[in-house]
Design a protein around this motif. Structure first.
Motif, mmCIF file in Angstrom:
data_model
loop_
_atom_site.group_PDB
_atom_site.id
_atom_site.type_symbol
_atom_site.label_atom_id
_atom_site.label_comp_id
_atom_site.label_asym_id
_atom_site.label_seq_id
_atom_site.Cartn_x
_atom_site.Cartn_y
_atom_site.Cartn_z
ATOM 1 N N UNK A 1 0.734 -1.140 0.136
ATOM 2 C CA UNK A 1 0.008 0.049 -0.110
ATOM 3 C C UNK A 1 0.912 1.188 -0.068
ATOM 4 N N UNK A 2 1.846 1.246 0.782
ATOM 5 C CA UNK A 2 2.770 2.632 0.709
ATOM 6 C C UNK A 2 3.536 2.696 -0.420
ATOM 7 N N UNK A 3 4.109 1.357 -1.052
ATOM 8 C CA UNK A 3 4.836 1.697 -2.415
ATOM 9 C C UNK A 3 3.934 2.249 -3.431
ATOM 10 N N UNK A 4 2.797 1.500 -3.521
ATOM 11 C CA UNK A 4 1.887 2.145 -4.504
ATOM 12 C C UNK A 4 1.410 3.559 -4.466
ATOM 13 N N UNK A 5 0.737 3.773 -3.197
ATOM 14 C CA UNK A 5 0.479 5.218 -2.723
ATOM 15 C C UNK A 5 1.591 6.181 -3.180
ATOM 16 N N UNK A 6 2.824 6.000 -2.518
ATOM 17 C CA UNK A 6 3.908 6.972 -2.927
ATOM 18 C C UNK A 6 4.051 7.103 -4.377
ATOM 19 N N UNK A 7 4.209 5.772 -5.186
ATOM 20 C CA UNK A 7 4.341 5.878 -6.173
ATOM 21 C C UNK A 7 3.368 6.606 -7.340
#
Length: 239
Positions: free
Chosen positions: A15-21
């Protein structure tokens, strides 16, 4: 080839990877992601990145170990993501070679601002007109090779500075014997103002002192000025 900054996000939480990306892409950046340091190494082997956003707490090799290992190979700027904000934990990140940190949970605009500040600092280091470039500098019993970022101590031992350490030392050298406040140093190195309990500069100075002071408990090269800040208290000679 795109002129957009190329950012690598390393975090085991999807979730963090995708939202930050998604957020960084919306703000005109190229982004690649990695779930762990194995995927990070694979990405670094195939692409050049302008900055790595690296999580501290990951299964397998953690972010601190990965940061320290990366620093032995290259000087790509590293922004650490940490769930901790104690001075000791932050100092470990700076000791490993991180350029800055941000604590979880974080505000995406703040993350973006810190990324921009690091990228500006890196660009200035590479492209600005700097009178110390190509020189070695002598102060105290130290010789500093500015381009190589190598300190040679009086006993012959050599220390390699990270980009953040080199930026801080350069500012102190260029303002030798002047007192620079913590707020001034933070703005010049990180491009941001300090919060009420911000210890970033103190941690950076502590890390730098370990590499240049004969006795870190009794520093005589970088002095702490009470109610003032810090000062390089040695005369500087450009060789």
């Amino acid at each position: 080839m795109s002129d957009l900054p190329n950012i690598l996000i390393v975090d085991d939480h999807p979730e963090i990877r995708q939202s930050v990306a998604r957020y960084l892409v919306r703000n005109e950046m190229q982004v690649a992601t990695a779930e762990n340091t194995i995927e990070m190494d694979s990405a670094l082997a195939s692409s050049r990145f302008d900055l790595i956003v690296l999580d501290v707490m990951m299964p397998g090799e953690d972010g601190l170990s990965a940061c320290k290992r990366l620093r032995e190979q290259n000087d790509v700027p590293i922004l650490m993501l940490t769930a901790k904000d104690q001075d000791e934990d932050l100092l470990k990140g700076f000791d490993a070679g991180a350029d800055d940190y941000i604590s979880k949970p974080f505000n995406p605009p703040e993350l973006l601002a810190r990324i921009h500040a690091i990228l500006r600092r890196a660009a200035k280091s590479e492209n600005a007109d700097r009178g110390l470039d190509g020189h070695k500098v002598s102060f105290g019993d130290l010789i500093y090779d500015v381009d190589a970022r190598i300190i040679t101590r009086g006993d012959g031992r050599m220390e390699i500075l990270t980009s953040g350490e080199a930026q801080l030392l350069r500012i102190l050298i260029e303002n030798a014997r002047d007192v620079l406040s913590r707020d001034d140093l933070l703005m010049r190195t990180m491009g941001r103002t300090a919060g009420p309990f911000d210890r970033t500069i103190d941690n950076m100075v502590s890390r730098l002192r370990k590499k240049i002071e004969p006795d870190v408990l009794r520093p005589r090269i970088i002095s702490t000025i009470r109610n003032g800040g810090y000062s390089l208290t040695s005369d500087v000679q450009i060789l």
